[in-house]
Design a protein around this motif. Sequence first.
Motif, mmCIF file in Angstrom:
data_model
loop_
_atom_site.group_PDB
_atom_site.id
_atom_site.type_symbol
_atom_site.label_atom_id
_atom_site.label_comp_id
_atom_site.label_asym_id
_atom_site.label_seq_id
_atom_site.Cartn_x
_atom_site.Cartn_y
_atom_site.Cartn_z
ATOM 1 N N ASN A 86 0.851 -1.195 0.000
ATOM 2 C CA ASN A 86 0.000 0.000 0.000
ATOM 3 C C ASN A 86 0.886 1.244 0.000
ATOM 4 O O ASN A 86 2.120 1.156 0.004
ATOM 5 N N LYS A 87 0.266 2.406 0.034
ATOM 6 C CA LYS A 87 1.013 3.653 -0.073
ATOM 7 C C LYS A 87 1.925 3.895 1.123
ATOM 8 O O LYS A 87 2.916 4.624 1.016
ATOM 9 N N SER A 88 1.604 3.283 2.250
ATOM 10 C CA SER A 88 2.453 3.444 3.439
ATOM 11 C C SER A 88 3.607 2.445 3.471
ATOM 12 O O SER A 88 4.407 2.445 4.412
ATOM 13 N N GLY A 89 3.679 1.579 2.446
ATOM 14 C CA GLY A 89 4.783 0.631 2.364
ATOM 15 C C GLY A 89 4.517 -0.709 2.984
ATOM 16 O O GLY A 89 5.415 -1.570 3.038
ATOM 17 N N GLU A 90 3.293 -0.938 3.491
ATOM 18 C CA GLU A 90 2.960 -2.232 4.088
ATOM 19 C C GLU A 90 2.511 -3.211 3.004
ATOM 20 O O GLU A 90 1.762 -2.845 2.093
ATOM 21 N N GLN A 91 2.984 -4.470 3.115
ATOM 22 C CA GLN A 91 2.635 -5.475 2.107
ATOM 23 C C GLN A 91 1.179 -5.877 2.219
ATOM 24 O O GLN A 91 0.642 -6.065 3.315
ATOM 25 N N GLN A 92 0.528 -5.998 1.069
ATOM 26 C CA GLN A 92 -0.860 -6.394 0.981
ATOM 27 C C GLN A 92 -0.939 -7.906 0.703
ATOM 28 O O GLN A 92 -0.637 -8.352 -0.402
ATOM 29 N N GLY A 93 -1.322 -8.675 1.679
ATOM 30 C CA GLY A 93 -1.434 -10.115 1.506
ATOM 31 C C GLY A 93 -0.082 -10.786 1.344
ATOM 32 O O GLY A 93 0.975 -10.184 1.575
ATOM 33 N N GLU A 94 -0.115 -12.053 0.947
ATOM 34 C CA GLU A 94 1.109 -12.817 0.781
ATOM 35 C C GLU A 94 1.659 -12.656 -0.635
ATOM 36 O O GLU A 94 0.983 -12.158 -1.533
ATOM 37 N N ASP A 95 2.897 -13.106 -0.817
ATOM 38 C CA ASP A 95 3.506 -13.084 -2.145
ATOM 39 C C ASP A 95 2.746 -14.013 -3.084
ATOM 40 O O ASP A 95 2.232 -15.067 -2.672
ATOM 41 N N SER A 96 2.678 -13.623 -4.328
ATOM 42 C CA SER A 96 2.073 -14.452 -5.367
ATOM 43 C C SER A 96 3.185 -15.080 -6.190
ATOM 44 O O SER A 96 4.043 -14.371 -6.727
ATOM 45 N N ARG A 97 3.200 -16.405 -6.286
ATOM 46 C CA ARG A 97 4.277 -17.119 -6.975
ATOM 47 C C ARG A 97 3.740 -17.835 -8.206
ATOM 48 O O ARG A 97 2.676 -18.447 -8.154
ATOM 49 N N VAL A 98 4.510 -17.774 -9.278
ATOM 50 C CA VAL A 98 4.144 -18.425 -10.537
ATOM 51 C C VAL A 98 5.364 -19.150 -11.078
ATOM 52 O O VAL A 98 6.472 -18.594 -11.103
ATOM 53 N N LEU A 99 5.168 -20.402 -11.506
ATOM 54 C CA LEU A 99 6.268 -21.170 -12.079
ATOM 55 C C LEU A 99 6.116 -21.197 -13.600
ATOM 56 O O LEU A 99 5.070 -21.592 -14.122
ATOM 57 N N LEU A 100 7.166 -20.788 -14.317
ATOM 58 C CA LEU A 100 7.154 -20.749 -15.779
ATOM 59 C C LEU A 100 8.096 -21.807 -16.345
ATOM 60 O O LEU A 100 9.288 -21.845 -16.005
ATOM 61 N N SER A 101 7.564 -22.687 -17.214
ATOM 62 C CA SER A 101 8.368 -23.679 -17.925
ATOM 63 C C SER A 101 8.383 -23.303 -19.401
ATOM 64 O O SER A 101 7.376 -22.829 -19.945
ATOM 65 N N VAL A 102 9.528 -23.518 -20.063
ATOM 66 C CA VAL A 102 9.694 -23.092 -21.459
ATOM 67 C C VAL A 102 10.039 -24.286 -22.338
ATOM 68 O O VAL A 102 10.964 -25.057 -22.044
ATOM 69 N N VAL A 103 9.269 -24.432 -23.420
ATOM 70 C CA VAL A 103 9.472 -25.518 -24.388
ATOM 71 C C VAL A 103 10.278 -24.976 -25.576
ATOM 72 O O VAL A 103 9.930 -23.932 -26.137
ATOM 73 N N SER A 104 11.343 -25.681 -25.924
ATOM 74 C CA SER A 104 12.188 -25.273 -27.044
ATOM 75 C C SER A 104 12.221 -26.357 -28.111
ATOM 76 O O SER A 104 12.309 -27.552 -27.796
#
Length: 291
Positions: free
Chosen positions: A110-128
Amino acid sequence: MSEFRRIMMSSFLMLLLHFPAAAGQLPFFTVRAGDEATLPCIHDQDECGNTTWSYFYSPSTPNVPLIEDGQIHKAAKANSDRLRVSEKCSLVIKKVTEEDAGVYVCSQFNKSGEQQGEDSRVLLSVVSMTGHQDFDEVMLPCSVKTYGGCRHRVKWLFQGRDVDKDHRYIKTSQYLCSASVTFLTSLFSNTPRSELFTCEVTDKFTGEVHQFPFSPQSSGDATTTGTAGLLRLILVSVGLAALIITVVTVHIWTRAKGGKKQMKKNLEQNDEDEDEDEVDYENDGWASASV
């Protein structure tokens, strides 16, 4: 403190990756290299000025900041043309590469610098996918790069079906998180390979199946000469050079031999001429004596 958080996040992700029941709690995205990926931040906000995105590939690699206060972080300036934050604070990655595979963490404040909720994590896999041509043979490899070791099963399909192990013209091989298909260049020359061969990638934890028609990221379609082809090219070149040397040597030898024969013939001719002169001289002297 940040190092401690990174270790905790890595340990948590490893637990999720090893327990299928919990794997559904972590969003997984599988995309093809060269495509665009949009990674969501769970806590959607209309204002993304206080959103941060960071990335790490494994528990042993450092956490790299990508977005800070809604702007590209200086550590990610090299990829600034490929990164942006969408209206819902999602991270958009253009022209995905193998190096982009890993875990992405979204944090919102938020604007006061406090974290809103927990971290959001995403795993990305790449096909070559790439194409390698070795003279009369083509090999198409397909592989997946991801976080925490291999979690995918990879195989090639021919016209949407599994390739018969005893197929006369097509051979496939499967490895850890990769597979390849091999066939002769003379086959299927009139049909685009994207319509014939499909790389199927299955997430072993979530059961999700992704199918990617063949589409090499390199310029051209299967134009790279492999090691065997290079060796064959070298052997052909050496053989041609040896043939040229042999022809030149025979030509020089033939000319030299012909020159020796001509010289010998000239010497013999000179000897005969000298003998004739000597005989004439003797005959002339004998005739004078008789007179």
